[in-house]
Design an enzyme around this catalytic site. Structure first.
Site, PDB file in Angstrom:
ATOM      1  N   ALA A  53       6.382  12.034   1.393  1.00  0.00           N
ATOM      2  CA  ALA A  53       7.011  10.729   1.633  1.00  0.00           C
ATOM      3  C   ALA A  53       8.034  10.306   0.570  1.00  0.00           C
ATOM      4  O   ALA A  53       9.164   9.926   0.896  1.00  0.00           O
ATOM      5  CB  ALA A  53       5.919   9.673   1.769  1.00  0.00           C
ATOM      6  N   ASP A 234       1.870   8.350   4.162  1.00  0.00           N
ATOM      7  CA  ASP A 234       3.256   8.400   4.646  1.00  0.00           C
ATOM      8  C   ASP A 234       3.725   7.032   5.109  1.00  0.00           C
ATOM      9  O   ASP A 234       4.909   6.714   5.049  1.00  0.00           O
ATOM     10  CB  ASP A 234       3.364   9.434   5.762  1.00  0.00           C
ATOM     11  CG  ASP A 234       3.124  10.827   5.200  1.00  0.00           C
ATOM     12  OD1 ASP A 234       4.094  11.443   4.747  1.00  0.00           O
ATOM     13  OD2 ASP A 234       1.961  11.243   5.135  1.00  0.00           O
ATOM     14  N   ASN A 244      -1.359   9.453   7.319  1.00  0.00           N
ATOM     15  CA  ASN A 244      -1.216  10.551   6.357  1.00  0.00           C
ATOM     16  C   ASN A 244      -1.334  11.864   7.136  1.00  0.00           C
ATOM     17  O   ASN A 244      -1.579  11.869   8.349  1.00  0.00           O
ATOM     18  CB  ASN A 244      -2.286  10.444   5.262  1.00  0.00           C
ATOM     19  CG  ASN A 244      -2.000  11.364   4.082  1.00  0.00           C
ATOM     20  OD1 ASN A 244      -0.892  11.360   3.544  1.00  0.00           O
ATOM     21  ND2 ASN A 244      -2.963  12.175   3.682  1.00  0.00           N
TER      22      ASN A 244
HETATM   23  O1  MRU Z   1       4.863  16.670   6.560  1.00  0.00           O
HETATM   24  P1  MRU Z   1       4.930  16.392   5.097  1.00  0.00           P
HETATM   25  O2  MRU Z   1       4.566  17.540   4.223  1.00  0.00           O
HETATM   26  O3  MRU Z   1       6.210  15.704   4.692  1.00  0.00           O
HETATM   27  O4  MRU Z   1       3.774  15.323   4.979  1.00  0.00           O
HETATM   28  C1  MRU Z   1       3.709  14.383   4.033  1.00  0.00           C
HETATM   29  C2  MRU Z   1       2.625  14.696   3.114  1.00  0.00           C
HETATM   30  O5  MRU Z   1       2.840  15.489   2.244  1.00  0.00           O
HETATM   31  C3  MRU Z   1       1.318  14.116   3.231  1.00  0.00           C
HETATM   32  O6  MRU Z   1       1.009  13.452   4.367  1.00  0.00           O
HETATM   33  C4  MRU Z   1       0.978  13.409   1.948  1.00  0.00           C
HETATM   34  O7  MRU Z   1      -0.380  13.311   1.835  1.00  0.00           O
HETATM   35  C5  MRU Z   1       1.617  12.066   1.817  1.00  0.00           C
HETATM   36  S1  MRU Z   1       3.219  12.153   1.247  1.00  0.00           S
HETATM   37  C6  MRU Z   1       3.042  11.771  -0.383  1.00  0.00           C
END
Ligand code: MRU
Length: 349
Positions: A53, A234, A244
């Site tokens: 995110a 997210d 998330n």
């Molecule tokens: O699909 P991504 O890898 O962009 O997903 C986001 C994430 O990495 C996770 O959901 C995460 O736990 C939160 S983002 C800091």
């Protein structure tokens, strides 16, 4: 964060280029990707050269700045507004993307020197992201005892932000204090952000850890092996529901069943008060190929993609799920640890 003996941020702007750690190559290869235009930066977000995110947010802010720099003087606003739409369409769930794009746009709109202001604001967002994650580490480390066993899902470490990370920042802060800690990393199918990225990060930072298959969490919790769970977010709705990475919801339900405190770590740029509850959060659907195929490295160091499912069977691939606030012990923000409730979230803004 350190890679070898060099300090890196996950994303930075230099001149009119955005530089990104190429996350699709990790943990097998470490390369920096240079994006020379806002459209190339959009593609990097879509193809997950950059993901997580906060890192998506900072990159989207830089993409807006690139759009201002690229815009012809006579058609500046029509060019920038078209670019804004394209950047916002890159990925739908992470709130940080919309936060950064709107902030750069609004600040530049008020300024006399819009191009320079856009660049300065995008840099400010990236710096704030790093500082806020550092603070999340300070607050979150108070939850960690000497000897704690922590489980985490996906990658919410420094690769998912500009620096420090959200869920892993408290882990790094506890380690820095000299506490003995151990981290269980959910592999996080289908893309393996845990097995690939979190494991790589923790290895670089000398944090003792082990990768577990996604379905091992309940077993470990039921045997008292996990003292607390910390995940990232997210998007967080006004009532404290948290979107998330897919699989988070199952962990939260198990944690509740076995009395394991389940914490979410996220800066305020991840909150979206326009979403009343988790039901309003858009959930990204990604290609079925991410489920059907896996890529890895062979013994002779070739990166290969192979089919790991029954040929011809289809797959669905929702990229996120929503954990209702009732499963969450607290949200660790840069302003402190709060209860996941509407009244407490309101006080943050
Ligand atoms: O699909 P991504 O890898 O962009 O997903 C986001 C994430 O990495 C996770 O959901 C995460 O736990 C939160 S983002 C800091």
């Amino acid at each position: 964060m350190r890679v070898g003996n060099k300090n890196f941020r996950t994303v930075w702007l230099q001149g009119s280029s955005v530089f990104l750690i190429e996350q699709n190559l990790l943990p097998f290869d470490f390369k920096i990707f240079e994006s020379k235009s806002y459209q190339e930066t959009c593609r990097a977000i879509k193809t997950m050269i950059v993901r997580g995110a906060g890192a998506i947010g900072a990159t989207a802010g830089f993409a807006m700045a690139q759009a201002f720099l690229e815009a012809p003087e006579k058609e500046l606003w029509s060019f920038v507004e078209q670019a804004k739409k394209e950047i916002e369409a890159a990925r739908p769930t992470a709130q940080n993307l919309f936060f950064a794009v709107n902030r750069v746009y609004e600040v530049a709109k008020q300024a006399s020197e819009s191009k320079q202001s856009a660049v300065a604001e995008a840099q400010k967002i990236a710096d704030e992201d790093a500082e806020n994650c550092r603070k999340i580490g300070e607050f979150g480390s108070q939850l960690i005892q000497d000897g704690s066993n922590i489980e985490t899902h996906c990658n919410a470490g420094w690769l998912a932000f500009v620096d420090y990370g959200s869920a892993l920042s408290p882990v790094y802060a506890a380690k820095k204090k000299g506490q003995k800690i151990f981290v269980y990393i959910d592999e996080t199918r289908p893309r393996g952000q845990g097995a690939r990225l979190t494991a790589w990060e923790l290895k670089n930072e000398n944090v003792p850890h082990t990768i577990i298959s996604d379905n091992a969490g309940a077993h470990l919790m039921s045997h008292g092996k996990v003292d607390l769970m910390i995940v990232g977010a997210d998007r967080i709705a006004a009532n404290g529901d948290v979107a998330n990475k897919i699989g988070t919801l199952e962990k939260a339900i198990c944690a509740k069943e076995y009395g394991v405190p389940f914490y979410v770590a996220a800066p305020t740029s991840t909150f979206d008060l326009n979403c009343k509850s988790g039901k309003d959060i858009p959930i990204e659907e990604r290609s079925q190929d991410e489920v059907l195929y896996q890529s890895g490295i062979t013994d002779d160091k070739r990166i290969e993609k192979i089919l790991v499912c029954s040929p011809g069977s289809p797959a669905i691939n929702p990229a996120f799920d929503v954990t209702p606030a009732k499963y969450i012990a607290g949200i660790i923000t840069e302003k402190g640890i709060i209860e996941a409730s509407e009244s407490n979230i309101k006080k943050l803004f």
